[in-house]
Design an enzyme around this catalytic site. Structure first.
Site, short mmCIF file in Angstrom:
data_model
loop_
_atom_site.label_atom_id
_atom_site.label_comp_id
_atom_site.label_asym_id
_atom_site.label_seq_id
_atom_site.Cartn_x
_atom_site.Cartn_y
_atom_site.Cartn_z
N ARG A 13 0.76 -1.27 0.15
CA ARG A 13 0.01 0.13 0.00
C ARG A 13 0.93 1.29 -0.16
NH1 ARG A 13 -0.47 4.75 2.60
NH2 ARG A 13 -0.05 3.69 4.63
N ASP A 14 1.51 1.62 1.13
CA ASP A 14 2.49 2.89 1.02
C ASP A 14 3.40 2.58 0.36
OD1 ASP A 14 3.46 5.22 1.92
OD2 ASP A 14 3.04 4.73 4.11
N HIS A 245 4.26 4.69 12.89
CA HIS A 245 4.32 4.42 11.38
C HIS A 245 5.29 5.53 10.94
CE1 HIS A 245 2.51 4.10 7.15
NE2 HIS A 245 3.44 5.17 7.10
N HIS A 247 8.56 7.05 8.56
CA HIS A 247 9.29 7.27 7.14
C HIS A 247 10.72 7.67 7.69
CE1 HIS A 247 5.84 6.98 4.24
NE2 HIS A 247 5.34 7.01 5.28
N CYS A 278 3.71 8.76 0.78
CA CYS A 278 2.39 9.68 0.30
C CYS A 278 2.32 10.40 -0.86
CB CYS A 278 1.63 10.15 1.45
SG CYS A 278 0.09 10.98 1.19
N ASN A 292 9.02 4.20 3.98
CA ASN A 292 8.98 3.86 5.15
C ASN A 292 10.34 3.26 5.60
OD1 ASN A 292 6.10 3.12 4.00
ND2 ASN A 292 5.84 3.85 5.90
#
Ligand code: HMG
Ligand code: MG
Length: 338
Positions: A13-14, A245, A247, A278, A292
């Site tokens: 996803r990310d 979460h 990065h 994002c 990430n």
């Protein structure tokens, strides 16, 4: 306090939401399966967001369909036999599969995909808002308050279908548009998500601005707002309610993990190979959003700190190599097509 750390790999996803090229759905399914075979606790598989906003993940429903097909279409790339098994064969062994959902429309699409599969392939949904008004508008075309209102029906539907709900807060340290974010603003939004009825909160350092001290300050403010039953408490039954979460823009994510472990956080997101970013967090000068923290680095950091996780290093290396190849092929394809 639990000595085990929970890991969610968000690479599908990310990791893939910001890639310029087209990636075939079958190869995304292969990545999800490889990650499922690594021993991580959860794989964030995709997003049921608007395909106009994030075309890269416009195949979310199709992906769910492929994940329950056995065998997978041959993609080569060295996928292991265990990664090729039908995910429904072994519901106890497989990790949780989750997906992002911004509103009721996305939730309905997710429910439809699960119903077509005949079981809850995606058993957890992640709603997402921010501690920065500007970021919220750029990412979701809505104020923070409006995003929370959009989540109400999502949470209700999730409850009806027995799905878990994670609530993301982005920009918990800094915003690419507003700069530093006050810990109080993060605490305020987190409190609103908890009152809305999420089962888990996920605090996102969207642009990797965090340092151990700022992460500690932010976690303390959140703890004050929602209590030790949500974060930093001593009860193993609630140890995984808060996820961090990170990065890794400036190479400080591992130090931030250590600070969070010391604070009592026991759940982290990461991505195989450190992919991620994002599309609406790119720097004002058009720079790419950062990746990430890599799952490999997270696992090393957690183990060196004396905590356990179930990740098999060799399986994770295979998944990360596949993820990097996927992205490299997509970038090459988009350059050739340009
Ligand atoms: P909008 O344009 O304001 O939506 O987008 P709308 O309600 O006005 O509807 C416009 C059109 O979109 C309509 O179609 C809707 O049906 C359709 P039309 O009638 O014009 O043909 N639509 C949808 N289609 C499919 N799925 C949906 C959906 N919703 C509406 N769910 C919206 C609002 C929230 C949908 C949009 O802004 C959006 O999808 N944003 C998502 C952006 C995104 O995915 N960003 C990345 C994830 S967040 C992140 O990366 C941060 C994180 O990693 C943590 C961290 O690092 O901080 C999680
Ligand atoms: Mg992110």
């Amino acid at each position: 306090m639990a000595d085990r750390v929970r890991i969610t790999d968000v690479a599908p996803r990310d990791g893939l939401q910001n890639e310029p090229g087209v990636i075939a759905t079958a190869r995304k399914a292969e990545l999800v399966r490889l990650l499922c075979a690594t021993g991580v606790d959860e794989v964030e598989a995709t997003s049921f967001v608007s395909p106009r906003w994030v075309p890269q993940l416009g195949d979310a429903g199709e992906l769910v369909g492929l994940l329950v097909q056995s065998p997978l279409p041959e993609g080569g790339d060295g996928a292991s036999a265990s990664a090729r098994r039908d995910l429904s064969e072994d519901p106890i062994q497989r990790p949780t599969l989750s997906a992002l959902v911004p509103n009721e429309k996305g939730m309905q699409a997710l429910i439809d995909a699960n119903e077509r599969a005949g079981w809850s392939v995606i058993s957890k949904v992640s709603v997402f808002t921010a501690a920065s008004e500007t970021f919220s508008r750029k990412n979701t075309n809505a104020s923070i308050g409006e995003t929370i209102e959009r989540f109400r029906p999502v949470v209700e539907i999730a409850r009806r279908y027995g799905l878990g709900v994670r609530g993301y807060v982005s920009c918990v340290i800094a915003c690419p548009f507003e700069g530093a974010i006050a810990p109080g603003a993060v605490a305020d939004v987190t409190g609103r998500l908890v009152r809305l009825g999420v089962n888990e909160i996920d605090l996102g350092d969207t642009i990797g601005a965090g340092e151990p001290e700022t992460v500690r300050g932010m976690l303390s403010a959140v703890q004050k707002a929602v209590g030790t039953e949500w974060i930093g408490g001593l009860d193993p039954s609630t140890a995984f309610r808060t996820t961090l979460h990170l990065h890794d823009t400036f190479g400080r994510a591992a130090d931030c993990v250590q600070a969070a472990l010391d604070f009592g956080v026991r759940s982290f997101d990461s991505s195989a190979g450190g992919l991620g970013g994002c599309p609406y967090a790119s720097t004002p000068d058009g720079g790419r959003a950062p990746g990430n923290i890599s799952t490999q680095l997270l696992v090393r950091t957690v183990r060196e700190a004396g905590y356990a996780c179930d990740v098999d290093d060799a399986a994770m290396e295979r998944a990360a190599a596949f993820a990097m190849r996927l992205v490299a092929d997509a970038r090459r394809g988009s350059e050739e097509g340009a």
